[in-house]
Design a protein around this motif. Sequence first.
Motif, PDB file in Angstrom:
ATOM      1  N   GLY A   3       0.934  -1.096   0.047  1.00 13.86           N
ATOM      2  CA  GLY A   3      -0.053   0.016  -0.025  1.00 13.86           C
ATOM      3  C   GLY A   3       0.877   1.142  -0.048  1.00 13.86           C
ATOM      4  N   ARG A   4       0.158   2.374   0.249  1.00 11.75           N
ATOM      5  CA  ARG A   4       0.997   3.673   0.241  1.00 11.75           C
ATOM      6  C   ARG A   4       0.176   4.752   0.786  1.00 11.75           C
ATOM      7  NH1 ARG A   4      -2.578   6.994  -2.680  1.00 11.75           N
ATOM      8  NH2 ARG A   4      -2.272   6.771  -5.133  1.00 11.75           N
ATOM      9  N   PHE A   5       1.062   5.580   1.602  1.00  9.97           N
ATOM     10  CA  PHE A   5       0.658   6.830   1.952  1.00  9.97           C
ATOM     11  C   PHE A   5       1.012   7.797   0.795  1.00  9.97           C
ATOM     12  CE2 PHE A   5       1.758   5.698   6.262  1.00  9.97           C
ATOM     13  CZ  PHE A   5       0.424   5.097   6.590  1.00  9.97           C
ATOM     14  N   ALA A   6       0.262   8.768   0.158  1.00  9.21           N
ATOM     15  CA  ALA A   6       0.671   9.707  -0.859  1.00  9.21           C
ATOM     16  C   ALA A   6       0.263  11.090  -0.368  1.00  9.21           C
ATOM     17  CB  ALA A   6      -0.036   9.238  -2.178  1.00  9.21           C
ATOM     18  N   PRO A   7       0.897  11.495   0.575  1.00  7.68           N
ATOM     19  CA  PRO A   7       0.133  13.037   0.909  1.00  7.68           C
ATOM     20  C   PRO A   7       0.767  14.233  -0.099  1.00  7.68           C
ATOM     21  CG  PRO A   7       1.970  12.242   2.548  1.00  7.68           C
ATOM     22  CD  PRO A   7       1.558  11.200   1.647  1.00  7.68           C
ATOM     23  N   ILE A  32       5.931  11.296  -1.227  1.00  5.27           N
ATOM     24  CA  ILE A  32       5.578  12.791  -0.890  1.00  5.27           C
ATOM     25  C   ILE A  32       5.279  13.275  -2.444  1.00  5.27           C
ATOM     26  CG2 ILE A  32       6.407  15.089  -0.429  1.00  5.27           C
ATOM     27  CD1 ILE A  32       6.145  12.808   2.034  1.00  5.27           C
ATOM     28  N   GLU A  33       3.957  13.846  -2.515  1.00  5.26           N
ATOM     29  CA  GLU A  33       3.397  14.375  -3.670  1.00  5.26           C
ATOM     30  C   GLU A  33       3.343  15.800  -3.682  1.00  5.26           C
ATOM     31  OE1 GLU A  33      -0.368  12.217  -4.793  1.00  5.26           O
ATOM     32  OE2 GLU A  33       1.167  10.548  -5.272  1.00  5.26           O
ATOM     33  N   ASP A  34       4.756  16.258  -4.006  1.00  6.30           N
ATOM     34  CA  ASP A  34       4.899  17.651  -3.874  1.00  6.30           C
ATOM     35  C   ASP A  34       5.258  18.347  -5.506  1.00  6.30           C
ATOM     36  OD1 ASP A  34       7.259  16.282  -4.446  1.00  6.30           O
ATOM     37  OD2 ASP A  34       8.500  17.680  -3.306  1.00  6.30           O
ATOM     38  N   ALA A  93       1.110  16.637 -14.434  1.00  6.68           N
ATOM     39  CA  ALA A  93      -0.342  16.516 -13.726  1.00  6.68           C
ATOM     40  C   ALA A  93      -0.561  15.442 -12.567  1.00  6.68           C
ATOM     41  CB  ALA A  93      -1.405  16.411 -14.511  1.00  6.68           C
ATOM     42  N   TYR A  94      -1.090  15.585 -11.655  1.00  3.19           N
ATOM     43  CA  TYR A  94      -1.402  14.649 -10.632  1.00  3.19           C
ATOM     44  C   TYR A  94      -1.710  13.089 -11.391  1.00  3.19           C
ATOM     45  CZ  TYR A  94      -4.354  11.567  -7.855  1.00  3.19           C
ATOM     46  OH  TYR A  94      -4.993  10.620  -7.179  1.00  3.19           O
ATOM     47  N   GLN A  95      -2.551  13.054 -12.196  1.00  4.41           N
ATOM     48  CA  GLN A  95      -3.124  11.833 -12.625  1.00  4.41           C
ATOM     49  C   GLN A  95      -1.916  11.172 -13.322  1.00  4.41           C
ATOM     50  OE1 GLN A  95      -6.132  11.131 -12.216  1.00  4.41           O
ATOM     51  NE2 GLN A  95      -7.225  13.150 -12.241  1.00  4.41           N
TER      52      GLN A  95
HETATM   53  N1  GLU Z   1      -1.562  13.737  -3.060  1.00  2.85           N
HETATM   54  C1  GLU Z   1      -3.065  13.422  -3.373  1.00  2.85           C
HETATM   55  C2  GLU Z   1      -3.809  14.072  -1.948  1.00  2.85           C
HETATM   56  O1  GLU Z   1      -3.226  14.332  -1.205  1.00  2.85           O
HETATM   57  C3  GLU Z   1      -3.528  11.870  -2.954  1.00  2.85           C
HETATM   58  C4  GLU Z   1      -3.215  10.891  -4.270  1.00  2.85           C
HETATM   59  C5  GLU Z   1      -3.905   9.614  -4.207  1.00  2.85           C
HETATM   60  O2  GLU Z   1      -4.080   8.886  -3.091  1.00  2.85           O
HETATM   61  O3  GLU Z   1      -4.012   9.162  -5.288  1.00  2.85           O
HETATM   62  O4  GLU Z   1      -4.858  14.546  -2.144  1.00  2.85           O
END
Ligand code: GLU
Length: 307
Positions: free
Chosen positions: A5-9, A41-43, A184-186
Amino acid sequence: MPVKGRFAPSPSGRMHLGNLFSFLLAWLSVRSQGGTLVLRIEDLDPVRCLPSHAWQLMDDLEWLGLTWDEGGGTASYWQSNRSHLYAAAFEKLAARGLTYPCFCSRIQRLNEAPHVHEVSPSCPCAALTAEEVAAHSLEKTPSYRLRVPHKTISFTDGLQGPYSQDLATGCGDFPIKRADGAWAYQLAVVVDDAAMGVTQVVRGRDLLSSTPRQLWLYEALGLPAPEFCHVPLLLAPDGRRLAKRDADLDMGALRRRYAPEELLGLLAQLAGQQATPAPVSAPQLAAAFDWAKVPKEDIPVDAQLLQ
Ligand code: GLU
């Protein structure tokens, strides 16, 4: 195959109760199955995201005992250091004729489709000739969109059940690279979840409608897609979603008010895992975790918690 799994903050502010609720469920799901977790880390957004928020978030997760096995402080798990991977995926999509430059302004797009933010079901730029693209490029740096097929994407969400979206009418050709060069995030989330071997994505229900776009990207890139579980959002008593601006429910305020096991007890009750908010540790919760007890609908948070 063991679950990963993952945390993606996105480190755009202090984590709040709603973020924490999703992270706890991601953690419990994986740990209850003996799997591993990545912290990415989604920076991507250099203006909104600050390293200090990312470090604070790691400290907050550690305080709660929500451990991870990979990533975190490791630079290569920060999206700002992974542009080369997004560029390679972009080239692959471009080589398949799936991308096109878009010269529309954001204002123009909002006027055309005021009910949606980032979508343009029939972007006029999709049909520009090479000459027109060359002429527009002299005046403006384009963003890039991914073409979507006339196709319904269906999948079964681990919590929400069956979900379908017709890509052409439900979202349209969507941006994968911004005019300022930001990815982009996607695109980034798909490239990263695949590269990191993630097999299960647990995240807020607000991202359910993004999933068909992501599944199309997995398909277009020839990558295996993970399983998805979209968990309910926490709502303030007036019905709005908790957000980072609710400073009263951010981790700073929560850490002053509760011990880690008290906060986990409150969240466990909201997650349907125990009848009362009795204090509990993360490993204790994992030992008895049951997805079948997790509510599907958004959860109003008791006004007492907000005082
Ligand atoms: N980084 C995204 C957010 O904090 C979450 C992305 C995801 O879980 O796919 O909203």
